[in-house]
Design a protein around this motif. Sequence first.
Motif, mmCIF file in Angstrom:
data_model
loop_
_atom_site.group_PDB
_atom_site.id
_atom_site.type_symbol
_atom_site.label_atom_id
_atom_site.label_comp_id
_atom_site.label_asym_id
_atom_site.label_seq_id
_atom_site.Cartn_x
_atom_site.Cartn_y
_atom_site.Cartn_z
ATOM 1 N N GLY A 182 -10.519 6.354 1.210
ATOM 2 C CA GLY A 182 -11.765 6.331 1.957
ATOM 3 C C GLY A 182 -11.616 6.829 3.383
ATOM 4 O O GLY A 182 -10.856 7.764 3.656
ATOM 5 N N THR A 183 -12.345 6.188 4.288
ATOM 6 C CA THR A 183 -12.284 6.503 5.718
ATOM 7 C C THR A 183 -11.753 5.274 6.434
ATOM 8 O O THR A 183 -12.522 4.432 6.920
ATOM 9 C CB THR A 183 -13.682 6.885 6.258
ATOM 10 N N PRO A 184 -10.441 5.116 6.492
ATOM 11 C CA PRO A 184 -9.873 3.877 7.036
ATOM 12 C C PRO A 184 -10.048 3.774 8.542
ATOM 13 O O PRO A 184 -10.044 4.770 9.256
ATOM 14 C CB PRO A 184 -8.390 3.980 6.660
ATOM 15 N N GLU A 185 -10.199 2.530 8.997
ATOM 16 C CA GLU A 185 -10.264 2.228 10.423
ATOM 17 C C GLU A 185 -8.930 1.630 10.866
ATOM 18 O O GLU A 185 -8.051 1.354 10.051
ATOM 19 C CB GLU A 185 -11.424 1.267 10.708
ATOM 20 N N ILE A 186 -8.788 1.414 12.166
ATOM 21 C CA ILE A 186 -7.524 0.882 12.689
ATOM 22 C C ILE A 186 -7.189 -0.465 12.055
ATOM 23 O O ILE A 186 -6.015 -0.756 11.784
ATOM 24 C CB ILE A 186 -7.590 0.769 14.228
ATOM 25 N N ALA A 187 -8.181 -1.286 11.782
ATOM 26 C CA ALA A 187 -7.910 -2.567 11.121
ATOM 27 C C ALA A 187 -7.253 -2.361 9.760
ATOM 28 O O ALA A 187 -6.381 -3.141 9.349
ATOM 29 C CB ALA A 187 -9.206 -3.363 10.967
ATOM 30 N N ASP A 188 -7.649 -1.293 9.055
ATOM 31 C CA ASP A 188 -7.037 -0.993 7.761
ATOM 32 C C ASP A 188 -5.584 -0.545 7.928
ATOM 33 O O ASP A 188 -4.708 -0.926 7.142
ATOM 34 C CB ASP A 188 -7.836 0.093 7.043
ATOM 35 N N PHE A 189 -5.330 0.276 8.955
ATOM 36 C CA PHE A 189 -3.950 0.701 9.212
ATOM 37 C C PHE A 189 -3.080 -0.484 9.641
ATOM 38 O O PHE A 189 -1.902 -0.553 9.295
ATOM 39 C CB PHE A 189 -3.928 1.788 10.285
ATOM 40 N N ALA A 190 -3.666 -1.411 10.401
ATOM 41 C CA ALA A 190 -2.915 -2.598 10.813
ATOM 42 C C ALA A 190 -2.579 -3.466 9.605
ATOM 43 O O ALA A 190 -1.440 -3.951 9.461
ATOM 44 C CB ALA A 190 -3.722 -3.391 11.836
ATOM 45 N N ASN A 191 -3.548 -3.662 8.725
ATOM 46 C CA ASN A 191 -3.300 -4.434 7.510
ATOM 47 C C ASN A 191 -2.240 -3.762 6.648
ATOM 48 O O ASN A 191 -1.353 -4.427 6.084
ATOM 49 C CB ASN A 191 -4.601 -4.593 6.722
ATOM 50 N N ALA A 192 -2.297 -2.410 6.568
ATOM 51 C CA ALA A 192 -1.297 -1.674 5.802
ATOM 52 C C ALA A 192 0.095 -1.814 6.419
ATOM 53 O O ALA A 192 1.105 -1.805 5.706
ATOM 54 C CB ALA A 192 -1.691 -0.201 5.720
ATOM 55 N N THR A 193 0.148 -1.939 7.738
ATOM 56 C CA THR A 193 1.424 -2.164 8.414
ATOM 57 C C THR A 193 2.025 -3.497 7.990
ATOM 58 O O THR A 193 3.229 -3.592 7.693
ATOM 59 C CB THR A 193 1.241 -2.122 9.940
ATOM 60 N N TRP A 194 1.192 -4.527 7.915
ATOM 61 C CA TRP A 194 1.696 -5.831 7.474
ATOM 62 C C TRP A 194 2.137 -5.782 6.016
ATOM 63 O O TRP A 194 3.104 -6.451 5.633
ATOM 64 C CB TRP A 194 0.637 -6.905 7.679
ATOM 65 N N GLN A 195 1.459 -4.998 5.197
ATOM 66 C CA GLN A 195 1.893 -4.855 3.808
ATOM 67 C C GLN A 195 3.293 -4.255 3.734
ATOM 68 O O GLN A 195 4.127 -4.687 2.925
ATOM 69 C CB GLN A 195 0.896 -3.991 3.032
ATOM 70 N N ALA A 196 3.564 -3.261 4.594
ATOM 71 C CA ALA A 196 4.897 -2.658 4.621
ATOM 72 C C ALA A 196 5.933 -3.645 5.143
ATOM 73 O O ALA A 196 7.055 -3.735 4.606
ATOM 74 C CB ALA A 196 4.883 -1.409 5.493
ATOM 75 N N ILE A 197 5.580 -4.397 6.175
ATOM 76 C CA ILE A 197 6.497 -5.395 6.736
ATOM 77 C C ILE A 197 6.806 -6.462 5.690
ATOM 78 O O ILE A 197 7.957 -6.896 5.531
ATOM 79 C CB ILE A 197 5.903 -5.996 8.017
ATOM 80 N N ASP A 198 5.779 -6.897 4.958
ATOM 81 C CA ASP A 198 5.996 -7.864 3.884
ATOM 82 C C ASP A 198 6.923 -7.291 2.820
ATOM 83 O O ASP A 198 7.819 -7.991 2.315
ATOM 84 C CB ASP A 198 4.656 -8.241 3.237
ATOM 85 N N ALA A 199 6.713 -6.022 2.458
ATOM 86 C CA ALA A 199 7.535 -5.403 1.427
ATOM 87 C C ALA A 199 8.992 -5.281 1.865
ATOM 88 O O ALA A 199 9.901 -5.261 1.021
ATOM 89 C CB ALA A 199 6.977 -4.027 1.071
ATOM 90 N N LEU A 200 9.211 -5.197 3.158
ATOM 91 C CA LEU A 200 10.575 -5.153 3.700
ATOM 92 C C LEU A 200 11.201 -6.547 3.782
ATOM 93 O O LEU A 200 12.369 -6.674 4.154
ATOM 94 C CB LEU A 200 10.562 -4.514 5.093
ATOM 95 N N GLY A 201 10.420 -7.572 3.465
ATOM 96 C CA GLY A 201 10.939 -8.940 3.471
ATOM 97 C C GLY A 201 11.057 -9.536 4.857
ATOM 98 O O GLY A 201 11.864 -10.453 5.068
ATOM 99 N N ILE A 202 10.255 -9.070 5.793
ATOM 100 C CA ILE A 202 10.322 -9.510 7.183
ATOM 101 C C ILE A 202 9.191 -10.493 7.456
ATOM 102 O O ILE A 202 8.027 -10.201 7.160
ATOM 103 C CB ILE A 202 10.228 -8.306 8.143
ATOM 104 N N GLU A 203 9.525 -11.641 8.022
ATOM 105 C CA GLU A 203 8.515 -12.642 8.349
ATOM 106 C C GLU A 203 8.035 -12.497 9.780
ATOM 107 O O GLU A 203 6.838 -12.405 10.050
ATOM 108 C CB GLU A 203 9.072 -14.048 8.121
ATOM 109 N N GLU A 204 8.975 -12.464 10.722
ATOM 110 C CA GLU A 204 8.626 -12.384 12.150
ATOM 111 C C GLU A 204 9.222 -11.110 12.733
ATOM 112 O O GLU A 204 10.327 -10.697 12.361
ATOM 113 C CB GLU A 204 9.170 -13.603 12.901
ATOM 114 N N CYS A 205 8.504 -10.480 13.661
ATOM 115 C CA CYS A 205 8.985 -9.218 14.205
ATOM 116 C C CYS A 205 8.409 -8.999 15.595
ATOM 117 O O CYS A 205 7.537 -9.733 16.063
ATOM 118 C CB CYS A 205 8.594 -8.047 13.302
#
Length: 278
Positions: free
Chosen positions: A73-96
Amino acid sequence: MATPTIRRGFVDVPGGQVHYRTAGEQTGIPLILMHPSPGSGLMLKPLLQAMGAKRWTIALDTRGNGDSSPLSGTPEIADFANATWQAIDALGIEECCLLGTHTGASIATEASIQQPARVRRLIIDNMGLWDSTQRQNHIDHNSPTIKPDMMGSQFNWAWHYCRDQYLFAPWYQRKEANRRHIDMPEPEVLHEFVVEVLKALETYNMSYSAAARFAKRDRLPLVSVNTMVSSSERDPLKRYLDELHSLVPGSVKAIVGDLETVDGALAAAEIYEAFISR
């Protein structure tokens, strides 16, 4: 201290994969780097190595940039931020810790608002606090939609597009008043920049356009984590540093080196690490 080795990898996330580069010992609280548009995490290679000599550091390719899958779609910054957390979660990182520059600064800011309990420190390196006219100009001109054609004109376009980022600010206003008056990067660096844009030719503009639409002045006062705002002397967005500082509650301000050069990144890393580890 020896320059750390950069390793690359992918993680699976909803809707595709995120590509990342990492340096440093994989222990402790990592630092996540979010790059400027329109390139990829490769643009922050000097900072990745400089910070990797001090702590575990990871540079993500924003979704739709470099080798990361685009959002729909047409993602907004909130979508990119949420996608960033998805990547961080996939890396197994809790705090950063989060560090974003230019477009990456908007993403890091919103990510810290979404999940403040997981952010030890936030570093916002430059953000364009444009008025309504500048904002519309960026939306209209800064990141045109480009598609491959049978004449290969996209290759010529990408070279001049990336080159002009170093000549003018903004790149599409090619006037003396907008000249940056800085040295051009080495040809190899410019080549790498062009290749990263070409990889994501049809989606590179998504994050750029989202950053232009992002309501920065409304969102910045909502940041609740320990924050540093920074800029190098040569960055065209330095003009907004004082206002940026005033908008982020309790933030500290710093002048750092150019994050995309080896010497500048080494100087910046000293300042950033002192803030992160204090």
